[in-house]
Design an enzyme around this catalytic site. Structure first.
Site, PDB file in Angstrom:
ATOM      1  CG  HIS A 177      -1.983  -1.058   1.043  1.00 22.69           C
ATOM      2  ND1 HIS A 177      -3.318  -0.564   0.909  1.00 22.69           N
ATOM      3  CD2 HIS A 177      -1.834  -2.378   1.035  1.00 22.69           C
ATOM      4  CE1 HIS A 177      -4.050  -1.977   0.976  1.00 22.69           C
ATOM      5  NE2 HIS A 177      -3.193  -2.853   1.086  1.00 22.69           N
ATOM      6  CG  ASP A 385       0.339   9.272   0.790  1.00 19.48           C
ATOM      7  OD1 ASP A 385       0.293   8.053   1.373  1.00 19.48           O
ATOM      8  OD2 ASP A 385      -0.413  10.310   1.464  1.00 19.48           O
TER       9      ASP A 385
HETATM   10  C1  G6P Z   1      -1.068   3.219   6.431  1.00 21.53           C
HETATM   11  C2  G6P Z   1      -0.600   1.734   6.225  1.00 21.53           C
HETATM   12  C3  G6P Z   1      -1.346   0.848   6.782  1.00 21.53           C
HETATM   13  C4  G6P Z   1      -1.584   0.956   8.340  1.00 21.53           C
HETATM   14  C5  G6P Z   1      -2.224   2.558   8.658  1.00 21.53           C
HETATM   15  C6  G6P Z   1      -2.478   2.821  10.079  1.00 21.53           C
HETATM   16  O1  G6P Z   1      -2.345   3.373   5.541  1.00 21.53           O
HETATM   17  O2  G6P Z   1      -0.402   1.458   4.917  1.00 21.53           O
HETATM   18  O3  G6P Z   1      -0.893  -0.522   6.715  1.00 21.53           O
HETATM   19  O4  G6P Z   1      -2.693   0.169   8.981  1.00 21.53           O
HETATM   20  O5  G6P Z   1      -1.270   3.442   7.803  1.00 21.53           O
HETATM   21  O6  G6P Z   1      -1.308   2.726  10.772  1.00 21.53           O
HETATM   22  P1  G6P Z   1      -1.027   1.830  11.925  1.00 21.53           P
HETATM   23  O7  G6P Z   1       0.167   1.747  12.259  1.00 21.53           O
HETATM   24  O8  G6P Z   1      -2.043   2.368  12.977  1.00 21.53           O
HETATM   25  O9  G6P Z   1      -1.790   0.627  11.453  1.00 21.53           O
END
Ligand code: G6P
Length: 475
Positions: A177, A385
């Site tokens: 992602h 991003d």
């Molecule tokens: C980004 C990453 C995700 C992640 C999200 C929130 O979008 O690509 O994989 O889950 O941030 O971050 P966290 O560390 O809270 O899961």
């Protein structure tokens, strides 16, 4: 909790009854534990990935493997909203070493162009491998012979190889992602070969952009024995497909929320109270150093200096969603942003009105859509991003075709949304000029650009994305 609109996805009968759903493996489960008056319950998390994959999983024999978000023992597998959920446990030490350490202290900054210096801390690597193996085992226990496993994101790059060892017949897909960095940066990683070999365990490795896919292929051929083929890599007798599969949003759902009378009324109220005759610029981001909120605030301060009667002309609303608060880089960035907001308001406010409204919280989806609908200019200016779904969500919430999107050229979304006003987020003066241009853009030009942006998200929504990825994986 919001449920995705149930509608058939394009492609061959995804989510249709009788079709076996994939095993999804992601760091987080699609539910979070929330406290209630009489205890606690699971609530489905908002967000594109969950809304795209939930319809494919509900009652399908598929499952979602992930971490429940708290350190310690994991709950037993359970079913929520028709989806089989398989929680994976992370000890407190693993939350530090695997999650905060290797995933968010090494890979996250390195893959975002090293806008913060990655800490190549040696003691974080083995916990990353161990936790990835645990996720792979949990997936292997669920997958049927020849079944599909779809692994997500940078926390789990070793899972495809670990899974291939124990479930060689599985079809394994991986989607990153976040950006995959240029080989000169990626090559700094002391565990570059092991990470690449992890990814090469998959049958299909998907990226947000063509550039990410190319960077990966270059790194794989340089640091492993993978050999470049026509649009694929040959690796140890197997064919590994790779390519760009840009993620999108649930366009119809956002448009539907934006059309609700209650949301339209709330948007009008925001214009009346916060706008109060002024044009509204809006930023919505997780509070992350990659999002460039500090530079955006500097550009806004520059804009205020350029405008006569600025306080009567413009207002910036910055929504900062709390994220990874225990990590020092994030706490520091929060301090910096809040100090800047205080500085700008202190210098330019008049006691009654302030030029910056700052909200440090997660907004419920309807409220968020009301803000998207109320804004004149949306500022999406990350330093780097993978995609940035806020940009796409804003477009989906503008049925009248007015409004301007200012978008960083370093967001994956800029590749598709090229009719936005593209900016270099490092160039504070250039950004201030783009903000001015956005504020002065004639309505006809706003509509022309917005119509083009809208076509992009109408053509490819998150359901198309999931269906196309799975079709490519299973074909
Ligand atoms: C980004 C990453 C995700 C992640 C999200 C929130 O979008 O690509 O994989 O889950 O941030 O971050 P966290 O560390 O809270 O899961």
């Amino acid at each position: 909790m919001t449920r995705p609109t149930q509608r058939p996805a394009p492609g061959p009968s995804r989510g249709s009854p009788g079709r076996v759903g994939p095993i999804v493996v992601a760091n987080r489960l699609p539910v979070a534990r929330v406290r209630t008056a009489d205890g606690a319950r699971w609530e489905r998390s908002p967000g594109g990935l969950v809304s795209a994959l939930a319809p494919l999983l509900e009652g399908s024999g598929g499952a979602w493997v992930g971490w429940a978000g708290a350190a310690g023992d994991a709950p037993e597998p359970f079913t929520d909203g028709g989806i089989d959920l398989v929680p994976v446990a992370l000890s407190r030490a693993e939350v530090n070493l695997f999650y905060a350490g290797f995933s968010n202290g090494v890979i996250w900054p390195l893959y975002h162009d090293a806008v913060r210096w990655p800490e190549f801390e040696r003691s974080w690597w083995q916990p990353y491998v161990d936790v990835n193996r645990r996720f792979a085992r949990a997936a292997a226990e669920r997958v049927r012979p020849g079944g599909t496993v779809w692994v997500h994101d940078y926390q789990l790059q070793r899972v495809p190889a670990e899974l291939r060892e124990i479930a060689p017949a599985a079809r394994i897909g991986f989607f990153l992602h976040i950006p995959f960095p240029p080989v000169e940066l990626f090559g700094q990683l002391p565990w570059r070969r092991e990470v690449l070999e992890g990814l090469l365990g998959a049958d299909l490795v998907g990226f947000q952009t063509e550039l990410g896919a190319k960077n990966f292929a270059l790194a794989a051929t340089r640091y492993t024995d993978a050999v470049q083929g026509e649009g694929y890599l040959s690796y140890r007798g197997r064919r590994v497909q790779y390519g760009a599969h840009p993620i999108s949003i649930d366009t119809a759902r956002y448009a539907e929320i934006a059309a609700r009378p209650s949301v339209r009324a709330r948007a009008q109220e925001i214009r009346r109270t916060i706008g109060d005759g002024r044009r509204i610029l809006l930023g919505v981001d997780r509070l992350d150093y990659t999002k460039g909120i500090d530079r955006r605030l500097s550009a806004f301060a520059e804009l205020l200096e350029r405008y006569d009667h600025a306080l009567d002309a413009v207002v910036l609303v910055q929504v900062a969603v709390p994220s990874r608060e225990a990590m020092p880089d994030y706490a520091q960035m929060r301090g910096r942003v809040e100090q800047q907001v205080g500085h700008i308001n202190g210098m330019c406010g008049d006691g009654g009105r302030v030029p910056v409204h700052y909200l440090y919280r997660n907004l419920p989806q309807e409220e968020l859509v009301a803000w998207y609908s109320a804004a004149d200019v949306m500022l999406v200016t990350p330093l780097r991003d993978g995609m940035n779904l806020v940009a796409k969500e804003f477009v989906a919430c503008r049925p009248d075709g007015d409004g301007v999107l200012v978008l960083s050229e370093f967001a994956g979304a800029a590749k598709e949304l090229d009719q936005a006003l593209l900016v270099n987020p490092h160039d504070v003066d250039g950004m201030a000029t783009a903000f001015e241009q956005a504020l002065e853009m004639p309505l006809a030009e706003q509509r022309r650009r917005m119509a083009s942006l809208r076509r992009v998200i109408d053509r490819r929504d998150v359901h198309t994305w999931a269906a196309e990825f799975l079709d490519a994986l299973e074909s």
